[in-house]
Design a protein around this motif. Sequence first.
Motif, PDB file in Angstrom:
ATOM      1  N   SER A  96      53.536  36.113  43.320  1.00 34.37           N
ATOM      2  CA  SER A  96      53.690  36.975  42.065  1.00 34.37           C
ATOM      3  C   SER A  96      53.783  38.294  42.357  1.00 34.37           C
ATOM      4  O   SER A  96      53.676  39.257  41.590  1.00 34.37           O
ATOM      5  N   ARG A  97      53.339  38.804  43.671  1.00 34.48           N
ATOM      6  CA  ARG A  97      53.771  40.050  44.149  1.00 34.48           C
ATOM      7  C   ARG A  97      52.505  40.947  43.732  1.00 34.48           C
ATOM      8  O   ARG A  97      52.382  42.283  43.444  1.00 34.48           O
ATOM      9  N   TYR A  98      51.285  40.334  43.726  1.00 36.20           N
ATOM     10  CA  TYR A  98      50.235  40.920  43.165  1.00 36.20           C
ATOM     11  C   TYR A  98      49.615  41.527  44.641  1.00 36.20           C
ATOM     12  O   TYR A  98      49.420  40.960  45.568  1.00 36.20           O
ATOM     13  N   ARG A  99      49.343  42.912  44.337  1.00 35.10           N
ATOM     14  CA  ARG A  99      48.640  43.843  45.668  1.00 35.10           C
ATOM     15  C   ARG A  99      47.520  44.700  44.713  1.00 35.10           C
ATOM     16  O   ARG A  99      47.515  45.928  44.649  1.00 35.10           O
ATOM     17  N   PRO A 100      46.486  43.947  44.592  1.00 39.68           N
ATOM     18  CA  PRO A 100      45.143  44.779  44.027  1.00 39.68           C
ATOM     19  C   PRO A 100      44.625  45.733  45.026  1.00 39.68           C
ATOM     20  O   PRO A 100      44.997  45.791  46.123  1.00 39.68           O
ATOM     21  N   VAL A 101      44.217  46.839  44.141  1.00 42.87           N
ATOM     22  CA  VAL A 101      43.626  47.897  44.899  1.00 42.87           C
ATOM     23  C   VAL A 101      42.243  48.191  44.844  1.00 42.87           C
ATOM     24  O   VAL A 101      41.524  49.067  45.127  1.00 42.87           O
ATOM     25  N   GLY A 102      41.331  46.973  44.314  1.00 43.21           N
ATOM     26  CA  GLY A 102      40.178  46.992  44.267  1.00 43.21           C
ATOM     27  C   GLY A 102      39.427  45.651  44.038  1.00 43.21           C
ATOM     28  O   GLY A 102      40.191  44.630  44.279  1.00 43.21           O
ATOM     29  N   LYS A 103      37.999  45.368  43.908  1.00 46.12           N
ATOM     30  CA  LYS A 103      37.506  44.109  43.982  1.00 46.12           C
ATOM     31  C   LYS A 103      36.722  43.818  42.503  1.00 46.12           C
ATOM     32  O   LYS A 103      35.875  43.081  42.112  1.00 46.12           O
ATOM     33  N   ARG A 104      37.366  44.926  41.447  1.00 40.16           N
ATOM     34  CA  ARG A 104      36.658  44.687  39.938  1.00 40.16           C
ATOM     35  C   ARG A 104      37.310  43.956  39.154  1.00 40.16           C
ATOM     36  O   ARG A 104      38.425  44.226  38.878  1.00 40.16           O
ATOM     37  N   LEU A 105      37.059  42.713  38.881  1.00 37.95           N
ATOM     38  CA  LEU A 105      37.726  41.726  38.213  1.00 37.95           C
ATOM     39  C   LEU A 105      37.127  41.464  36.672  1.00 37.95           C
ATOM     40  O   LEU A 105      36.035  41.139  36.471  1.00 37.95           O
ATOM     41  N   ALA A 106      38.126  41.853  35.571  1.00 32.42           N
ATOM     42  CA  ALA A 106      37.485  41.542  34.513  1.00 32.42           C
ATOM     43  C   ALA A 106      37.780  40.044  33.744  1.00 32.42           C
ATOM     44  O   ALA A 106      38.850  39.587  34.339  1.00 32.42           O
ATOM     45  N   ILE A 107      37.035  39.782  33.219  1.00 32.73           N
ATOM     46  CA  ILE A 107      37.057  38.329  32.691  1.00 32.73           C
ATOM     47  C   ILE A 107      37.127  38.113  31.256  1.00 32.73           C
ATOM     48  O   ILE A 107      36.214  38.554  30.345  1.00 32.73           O
ATOM     49  N   VAL A 108      38.274  37.640  30.720  1.00 35.52           N
ATOM     50  CA  VAL A 108      38.578  37.514  29.482  1.00 35.52           C
ATOM     51  C   VAL A 108      38.460  36.003  29.028  1.00 35.52           C
ATOM     52  O   VAL A 108      39.204  35.108  29.553  1.00 35.52           O
ATOM     53  N   THR A 109      37.472  35.595  28.230  1.00 34.96           N
ATOM     54  CA  THR A 109      37.486  33.998  27.780  1.00 34.96           C
ATOM     55  C   THR A 109      37.226  33.961  26.426  1.00 34.96           C
ATOM     56  O   THR A 109      36.792  35.121  25.666  1.00 34.96           O
ATOM     57  N   ASN A 110      37.435  32.663  26.122  1.00 30.94           N
ATOM     58  CA  ASN A 110      37.254  32.201  24.494  1.00 30.94           C
ATOM     59  C   ASN A 110      35.687  31.301  24.724  1.00 30.94           C
ATOM     60  O   ASN A 110      35.564  30.765  23.613  1.00 30.94           O
TER      61      ASN A 110
END
Length: 896
Positions: free
Chosen positions: A285-299
């Motif tokens: 998917s050509r993802y190249r993150p620039v850090g390690k902060r992951l937001a979690i969106v959930t129901n």
Amino acid sequence: MDKHYLTPLFAPASIAILAGKADEPENLTSYAQALHPALRAQRFAGSLQFVDTHTSGTLADLAQRKADLAIVALPPAEVPAALEVAGRIGCRAALVLSSGMDADQAARLKKIARREGLYLLGPNSLGFQRPHLQLNASAAGPLARDGSLALVCQSGALTASILDWARNNAVGFSTVVSLGPNTDVDIAQVLDFLAHDARTQSIVVYMEGISNARRFMSALRSAANAKPVVVLKAGRKPAGNEAAQTHSGTIVGSDDVFDAALRRAGAVRVRSFVELFSAAKCLASRYRPVGKRLAIVTNGGGPGVLAADWVNEILLSLGKLSPETARALAPRLPPLASLSDLIDLSEDAGAEHYRLAIEAACQDRQVDGVLAIHSPKAGSDASAVATALAEVKRSMSKPLLACWMGDTSVVPARAILLEAAIPSFRTPEAAVGAFGNIASFYQNQQLLQQTPPPLSTLAKPDIEGARLVIESVLAERRKVLTEMESKTLLAAFHIPVTKTILARSAHEAMMIATQMGFPVALKIDSPDISHKSDVGGVALNIHSGTAARDAYTDMVQRVAHLQPQARINGVTVQNMAGARRGREICIGLVTDDPFGPVITFGAGGTMIELIDDRAMELPPLNQFLARRLIERSRVAETLGEWRGASAVDHDALEQVLLRVSEMVCALPQLREMDINPLIVDAQGVVAVDARIAIDHAANTSGGRADSFSHLAILPYPARYEQLWPMRGGGEYLVRPIHPDDAQMLQQLVQNLSPESRYFRFISSMVELPASMLARFTLIDYDREMALVAVFRERTVGDDGDSTETERIVGVSRYVTNPDQSSCEFALVVADDFNGKGLGSRLMLSIMDVARDKGLAEMEGLVLANNPGMLKLMRSLGFVVKPYSDDTDFRLVTHTL
């Protein structure tokens, strides 16, 4: 000459197939039976010709059948003759599809390939695929779908398995290469090709070992500098390690050292086949993150908490919305939604709520990636939410991952995510782990950018004195230094050591202790005893001369009884370290096959084996790398204010690591070292004990003391820095390029005239693409070199203050050719600095470097309508002649 040397192999215009007759299947090998339909199943744009090695005709007939690549799928006994036929028809590369050929058979094929001028992929290879060329030169199954992900695999079975998985997960490939044991074109050369391949945006590697550490690190660093590289390495445990070495025929080495090497190369390591698939999904998917902060969106709170727990478990950070973003988003969400840590949309969340939350997270600077978790709820539409994610993804610049929990009811939703190329996982932990693996790319890139010189900026060490100590020990046919000799070596590199004097009798011990002042420590001095405390060879806190005398006598008798064969020189007397709340550290050196010397850091003392705290880093080090090495150790948690003790002197501790790095670079005879314990407190550091093992250095440097051939990563070659006067006044610095030069190099290219840019790049581009800029500035100084001319300008502002700025005004570079004896050069000078002697100086300097590296010839291509460059080349002694492949160019060569 601008094409990669493996282009005839991986992008051939014409192919000759030597695999028997397709209409006689009973006479074909299993690989040939798979190859014939694989090649015919799609429309390869180039030409295919089938050559029967038994009725191939005369040499004159063969000479008419030109081809770039020969594909050989014949019984092992017929392969040597087939390679000779490939050479006669002018092939520049050959692929041998086979299995079970041993090292001796492979060596014979390599010898033939070199004689015929062929790049040989194989034997024991399953072949390769290039989907965009519609070329399936493999026995690995149907051609993969086209994509931007490259796969390099040292197992044919895993290659086929991954391709089968990819077909059902909409993952496409730019290149697939299957490598087996004893192949000639190895993993390093394939990585080097992929680093230059514009079709490849990211690389996945399964490997079991390497054949050459320097070449592997060079290629991996080059590839990872331009695009994400994820590696799964087999043989992490001793049993697997042994099996991998047997299977791949390569050197495996320590798993911990391999970890350190991958980090330093800027690559990402995964630990399981499942993780490799997860990483492949993200890279596709050509993802190249620039850090390690992951937001979690959930129901749902439960799945969100599971994801947050795993974020903490693998040392990521939970991406939290800023107060401003949260305030703006809250009124647009269901009443029960919570935005404190997780972005919990509540059970009432619909597709629009997901869209709003993900867009907000993507725009927030405190978030580096987003994980959307959806749990089946009564009345919820999983497919509608997936469609919303697909729409949001089109405008997102940050990674978006999905976890659709459940099974039957969410199958259509997963299909929507797959079609949108959104990596989708079945569990929160798998999704978080996938993001963590790719986020490691950013962290390791920081290590990749470090290019330290062999010597730090600290006071110059006494290298010659250290070498004399080593030479005297080797002359005595010893390989383990005594404590006195070890501490002398440390002192030569300005590492603080406790004052130590050798006593050869009990009476001497008493007098020395009295003169030193109490308390003192006594230690047995023997080249045959590594762990003194294990044989009662250490006595601490001696407070009187009488006690020192008695301790000497008891120690010598006890050690002689326990180790009757050990040579005993006497007993060393030293002051007790004065640090009352100091921490015990162990800094050491191990030598790995194949990566060479590796620096270790961790907790010290007598329980070092039990604690097993050992972080590793490949030399050379600088302060940034030394600091990261300390942070990776468990003992790092005790170095701050801890249990009433003051924080230790971190600078002093980092300086010891820099000094050890200097030792490793300057002294190739070092094999093992343990500075244990090194006592560190708020006042500084002191080495209380040390053990060093040495051996003769391999003579691979041609007699040069600064070749650093024992290191897997070549240090920054500061010795090539020179200050030169400029014609017309002023001066400029010629020095090797380093990664920090990227912006200045880009400015040089942007400010060139269109004509100058065309002469240098044969292109009308106005700036260097990011991948090319990365490749030009982070180089392996062993196989290539780039020298920049840096001009310092002083400007005076309106307020009268003057500032000094640096500007790159010229670059010369060479890249070693595959023959390892010649190189190809390039040169560019800023238009406003033409006529000042820069071009001549940069060329003479780069020729000196190439000569120093042992290269015999330098060559290059110059446009025929570039009279200025041709004149410069002739003035420097280059021979100018026509270039047969393209009449628009002239080939210029110079014997070095």
